[in-house]
Design a protein around this motif. Structure first.
Motif, PDB file in Angstrom:
ATOM      1  N   ALA A 192       0.833  -1.206   0.000  1.00 29.93           N
ATOM      2  CA  ALA A 192       0.000   0.000   0.000  1.00 29.93           C
ATOM      3  C   ALA A 192       0.868   1.255   0.000  1.00 29.93           C
ATOM      4  O   ALA A 192       0.595   2.216  -0.713  1.00 29.93           O
ATOM      5  CB  ALA A 192      -0.921  -0.005   1.222  1.00 29.93           C
ATOM      6  N   ILE A 193       1.935   1.236   0.797  1.00 27.82           N
ATOM      7  CA  ILE A 193       2.843   2.378   0.845  1.00 27.82           C
ATOM      8  C   ILE A 193       3.549   2.561  -0.487  1.00 27.82           C
ATOM      9  O   ILE A 193       3.709   3.682  -0.984  1.00 27.82           O
ATOM     10  CB  ILE A 193       3.870   2.183   1.983  1.00 27.82           C
ATOM     11  CG1 ILE A 193       3.161   2.277   3.338  1.00 27.82           C
ATOM     12  CG2 ILE A 193       4.985   3.223   1.901  1.00 27.82           C
ATOM     13  CD1 ILE A 193       4.027   1.905   4.514  1.00 27.82           C
ATOM     14  N   GLU A 194       3.969   1.447  -1.119  1.00 26.92           N
ATOM     15  CA  GLU A 194       4.619   1.532  -2.421  1.00 26.92           C
ATOM     16  C   GLU A 194       3.688   2.148  -3.453  1.00 26.92           C
ATOM     17  O   GLU A 194       4.122   2.926  -4.312  1.00 26.92           O
ATOM     18  CB  GLU A 194       5.055   0.135  -2.876  1.00 26.92           C
ATOM     19  CG  GLU A 194       6.234  -0.425  -2.090  1.00 26.92           C
ATOM     20  CD  GLU A 194       6.548  -1.857  -2.468  1.00 26.92           C
ATOM     21  OE1 GLU A 194       5.724  -2.473  -3.166  1.00 26.92           O
ATOM     22  OE2 GLU A 194       7.620  -2.345  -2.070  1.00 26.92           O
ATOM     23  N   LEU A 195       2.402   1.805  -3.365  1.00 32.66           N
ATOM     24  CA  LEU A 195       1.419   2.352  -4.294  1.00 32.66           C
ATOM     25  C   LEU A 195       1.326   3.863  -4.163  1.00 32.66           C
ATOM     26  O   LEU A 195       1.285   4.599  -5.157  1.00 32.66           O
ATOM     27  CB  LEU A 195       0.052   1.707  -4.026  1.00 32.66           C
ATOM     28  CG  LEU A 195      -1.104   2.119  -4.939  1.00 32.66           C
ATOM     29  CD1 LEU A 195      -0.861   1.626  -6.352  1.00 32.66           C
ATOM     30  CD2 LEU A 195      -2.426   1.564  -4.410  1.00 32.66           C
ATOM     31  N   ILE A 196       1.311   4.345  -2.920  1.00 37.70           N
ATOM     32  CA  ILE A 196       1.244   5.786  -2.683  1.00 37.70           C
ATOM     33  C   ILE A 196       2.479   6.483  -3.246  1.00 37.70           C
ATOM     34  O   ILE A 196       2.382   7.499  -3.942  1.00 37.70           O
ATOM     35  CB  ILE A 196       1.123   6.075  -1.176  1.00 37.70           C
ATOM     36  CG1 ILE A 196      -0.192   5.508  -0.622  1.00 37.70           C
ATOM     37  CG2 ILE A 196       1.186   7.581  -0.916  1.00 37.70           C
ATOM     38  CD1 ILE A 196      -0.287   5.567   0.883  1.00 37.70           C
ATOM     39  N   TYR A 197       3.648   5.938  -2.959  1.00 37.91           N
ATOM     40  CA  TYR A 197       4.882   6.591  -3.387  1.00 37.91           C
ATOM     41  C   TYR A 197       5.022   6.617  -4.906  1.00 37.91           C
ATOM     42  O   TYR A 197       5.537   7.584  -5.472  1.00 37.91           O
ATOM     43  CB  TYR A 197       6.096   5.915  -2.740  1.00 37.91           C
ATOM     44  CG  TYR A 197       6.412   6.471  -1.380  1.00 37.91           C
ATOM     45  CD1 TYR A 197       7.444   7.370  -1.189  1.00 37.91           C
ATOM     46  CD2 TYR A 197       5.642   6.127  -0.271  1.00 37.91           C
ATOM     47  CE1 TYR A 197       7.720   7.900   0.056  1.00 37.91           C
ATOM     48  CE2 TYR A 197       5.910   6.645   0.984  1.00 37.91           C
ATOM     49  CZ  TYR A 197       6.955   7.527   1.145  1.00 37.91           C
ATOM     50  OH  TYR A 197       7.210   8.064   2.382  1.00 37.91           O
ATOM     51  N   LYS A 198       4.566   5.571  -5.585  1.00 34.17           N
ATOM     52  CA  LYS A 198       4.617   5.575  -7.039  1.00 34.17           C
ATOM     53  C   LYS A 198       3.696   6.650  -7.608  1.00 34.17           C
ATOM     54  O   LYS A 198       4.058   7.376  -8.540  1.00 34.17           O
ATOM     55  CB  LYS A 198       4.212   4.206  -7.606  1.00 34.17           C
ATOM     56  CG  LYS A 198       4.315   4.156  -9.139  1.00 34.17           C
ATOM     57  CD  LYS A 198       3.861   2.839  -9.703  1.00 34.17           C
ATOM     58  CE  LYS A 198       4.092   2.779 -11.206  1.00 34.17           C
ATOM     59  NZ  LYS A 198       3.452   3.905 -11.934  1.00 34.17           N
ATOM     60  N   GLU A 200       2.794   9.354  -6.138  1.00 34.30           N
ATOM     61  CA  GLU A 200       3.421  10.640  -5.853  1.00 34.30           C
ATOM     62  C   GLU A 200       4.516  10.955  -6.863  1.00 34.30           C
ATOM     63  O   GLU A 200       4.608  12.072  -7.375  1.00 34.30           O
ATOM     64  CB  GLU A 200       3.997  10.643  -4.440  1.00 34.30           C
ATOM     65  CG  GLU A 200       2.951  10.666  -3.338  1.00 34.30           C
ATOM     66  CD  GLU A 200       3.579  10.634  -1.958  1.00 34.30           C
ATOM     67  OE1 GLU A 200       4.832  10.527  -1.876  1.00 34.30           O
ATOM     68  OE2 GLU A 200       2.841  10.720  -0.975  1.00 34.30           O
ATOM     69  N   ARG A 201       5.362   9.968  -7.163  1.00 32.13           N
ATOM     70  CA  ARG A 201       6.459  10.190  -8.107  1.00 32.13           C
ATOM     71  C   ARG A 201       5.929  10.562  -9.487  1.00 32.13           C
ATOM     72  O   ARG A 201       6.444  11.474 -10.143  1.00 32.13           O
ATOM     73  CB  ARG A 201       7.341   8.943  -8.201  1.00 32.13           C
ATOM     74  CG  ARG A 201       8.214   8.694  -6.986  1.00 32.13           C
ATOM     75  CD  ARG A 201       9.309   7.672  -7.298  1.00 32.13           C
ATOM     76  NE  ARG A 201       8.763   6.399  -7.740  1.00 32.13           N
ATOM     77  CZ  ARG A 201       8.445   5.403  -6.926  1.00 32.13           C
ATOM     78  NH1 ARG A 201       8.603   5.539  -5.617  1.00 32.13           N
ATOM     79  NH2 ARG A 201       7.970   4.272  -7.405  1.00 32.13           N
ATOM     80  N   ASP A 202       4.891   9.855  -9.947  1.00 31.97           N
ATOM     81  CA  ASP A 202       4.321  10.148 -11.265  1.00 31.97           C
ATOM     82  C   ASP A 202       3.735  11.557 -11.306  1.00 31.97           C
ATOM     83  O   ASP A 202       3.886  12.280 -12.299  1.00 31.97           O
ATOM     84  CB  ASP A 202       3.239   9.117 -11.610  1.00 31.97           C
ATOM     85  CG  ASP A 202       3.812   7.723 -11.845  1.00 31.97           C
ATOM     86  OD1 ASP A 202       5.038   7.623 -12.050  1.00 31.97           O
ATOM     87  OD2 ASP A 202       3.038   6.752 -11.807  1.00 31.97           O
ATOM     88  N   LEU A 203       3.046  11.930 -10.223  1.00 30.67           N
ATOM     89  CA  LEU A 203       2.444  13.262 -10.159  1.00 30.67           C
ATOM     90  C   LEU A 203       3.524  14.345 -10.142  1.00 30.67           C
ATOM     91  O   LEU A 203       3.421  15.361 -10.834  1.00 30.67           O
ATOM     92  CB  LEU A 203       1.558  13.366  -8.924  1.00 30.67           C
ATOM     93  CG  LEU A 203       0.773  14.674  -8.741  1.00 30.67           C
ATOM     94  CD1 LEU A 203      -0.211  14.873  -9.886  1.00 30.67           C
ATOM     95  CD2 LEU A 203       0.038  14.676  -7.415  1.00 30.67           C
ATOM     96  N   LEU A 204       4.557  14.130  -9.349  1.00 33.79           N
ATOM     97  CA  LEU A 204       5.655  15.094  -9.271  1.00 33.79           C
ATOM     98  C   LEU A 204       6.312  15.300 -10.628  1.00 33.79           C
ATOM     99  O   LEU A 204       6.601  16.425 -11.027  1.00 33.79           O
ATOM    100  CB  LEU A 204       6.698  14.609  -8.259  1.00 33.79           C
ATOM    101  CG  LEU A 204       6.344  14.734  -6.781  1.00 33.79           C
ATOM    102  CD1 LEU A 204       7.349  13.958  -5.937  1.00 33.79           C
ATOM    103  CD2 LEU A 204       6.307  16.180  -6.347  1.00 33.79           C
TER     104      LEU A 204
END
Length: 415
Positions: A192-198, A200-204
């Motif tokens: 779940a945490i990995e999903l959030i961070y990915k 975030e990275r795509d949005l950034l």
């Protein structure tokens, strides 16, 4: 997938759309058994079915027909799309699971109370909904599948069918559910945490390049449910929006925007977030934030300039009344004036004097058109103390005096 299909390009394009929407999609042969669960192993986790991967696929097989797009909403409010692919005997494409509305903890508790669902399902379902993609609106998805169906079956030669699986009045487990603390699978906190961070990275990345359309699409699919809910619904949305604002600040900085620009916009949004009293306003605010942060990157990105030139441009933008002469700017940077002159010309294509004058006159034109400030005050706010020189310089850039410019502008605005 064989390359001899007559619709190979179309299905590849459809796959690209589904991937951009972060939707799971698979192609199965009706006679095959499967190892990977279509439902993210939900039914086995809940202990209501054994071999749930093949059981759920069998259910899809029973309801699917040729030349038909089937939209399935299961008993857990997740959606799937299924259709049989022509030219490939007994082969189906299945998309899902996905949500079109994020399910809050409050909604989940209400549903479980109404349906007499076992209490130990709460953490299991909560973790499950963190994993499922939420696209908020399925209009693009439906349009894409209709266009795909038009090509593979022909217009007016196919139909759509909706199948809704209702929750029974009582859902008692058929077996002892698996302890979520002992299971190391798709429901783990790590994933779940990995999903959030990915996400975030795509949005950034999208915002840092000023790509507002891509950023809006990513934000629409942002796994907000994966962020643990700790308070009531409105406060959750406010918290999420603070997170989004922080992400966009970082993206703009990565895009080469000076923190002075970013701080102004970020502070403005921070005040608005706290003042919101209705939860249905947040989607519009998120889209506005995306638009303005991307515009900030497109207008003020300095990442293609060297550090000395970044400092010069930022100083000009934020204080037109400063000593912006070549000598004064060189002293401000503690560099040689000749070196600065050559570097500025090389990187901007303009001399420092011409660049400063253009910025000052553009600001003067804005004040003349949008305020009733006296021309002498406008001249001073642009860093020019000599009114005659200000008029002469303004005429050089706008081919008319400040007075003529203002009169003409207000004449045009009159109804």
């Amino acid at each position: 997938m064989t390359s001899s299909l007559s619709y190979e390009h179309e299905i590849n394009f459809l796959n690209s759309i589904l991937s951009n929407l972060h939707l799971d999609h698979h192609i199965y042969h009706l006679g095959d058994s499967i190892d990977k669960p279509m439902d993210l192993d939900l039914r086995e986790i809940l202990g209501i079915a054994k071999g749930s991967a093949n059981e759920w696929l069998s259910h899809i097989k029973r309801i699917i027909r040729p030349n038909t797009i089937v939209y399935v909403t299961d008993e857990f409010f997740c959606q799937y799309i299924a259709l049989m692919l022509p030219e490939l005997e007994d082969t189906i494409l299945i998309v899902g699971p996905y949500l079109t509305t994020a399910i809050s903890i409050e909604q989940l508790l209400e549903i479980m109370e109404q349906k007499n669902v076992p209490g130990h399902w709460i953490p299991l379902l909560k973790n499950y909904y963190r994993k499922v993609s939420c696209i908020h609106s399925d209009e693009i998805l439906v349009a894409a599948f209709n266009a795909f169906a038009d090509h593979i079956w022909g217009e007016d030669n196919y139909s759509s069918e909706s199948v809704i699986e209702g929750l029974p009045t009582s859902l008692e487990p058929l077996a002892v559910p698996i302890d979520p603390q002992k299971r190391n699978d798709a429901f783990s906190n790590i994933e779940a945490i990995e999903l959030i961070y990915k996400a975030e990275r795509d949005l950034l990345e999208a915002v840092s390049h000023g790509r507002s359309a891509k950023a809006k699409n990513l934000l629409a699919n942002f796994p907000l449910f994966a962020l643990e809910q700790r308070t009531e619904a409105l406060r959750n949305l406010q918290n999420y929006t603070v997170v989004v604002n922080t992400l966009l600040r970082k993206a703009a900085e990565q895009g080469g925007v000076h923190p002075l620009y970013i701080d102004q916009l970020s502070s403005s949004f921070a005040h608005r977030i706290e003042s919101f009293t209705r939860s249905d306003n947040f989607i519009d605010l998120w889209n506005e934030m995306i638009q303005k942060y991307c515009a900030l990157v497109n207008k003020h990105s300095l990442k293609h300039y060297s550090l000395p030139i970044q400092k010069v441009i930022t100083r000009i933008d934020f204080d037109l009344t400063a000593d912006l002469s070549l000598k004064g700017t060189a002293q401000y940077l503690n560099v040689n004036a000749s070196y600065l002159s050559k570097l500025f010309k090389k990187e901007t294509g303009s001399t420092l004097t011409d660049y400063v004058n253009q910025k000052r006159m553009d600001h003067a034109a804005y004040l003349l058109a949008n305020t009733y400030m006296p021309i002498a005050s406008i001249s001073q706010s642009c860093g020019i103390l000599d009114d005659n020189y200000f008029t002469k310089l303004f005429r050089r850039y706008y081919d008319q005096t400040p007075t003529q410019f203002r009169q003409e502008y207000y004449a045009i605005r009159k109804p």
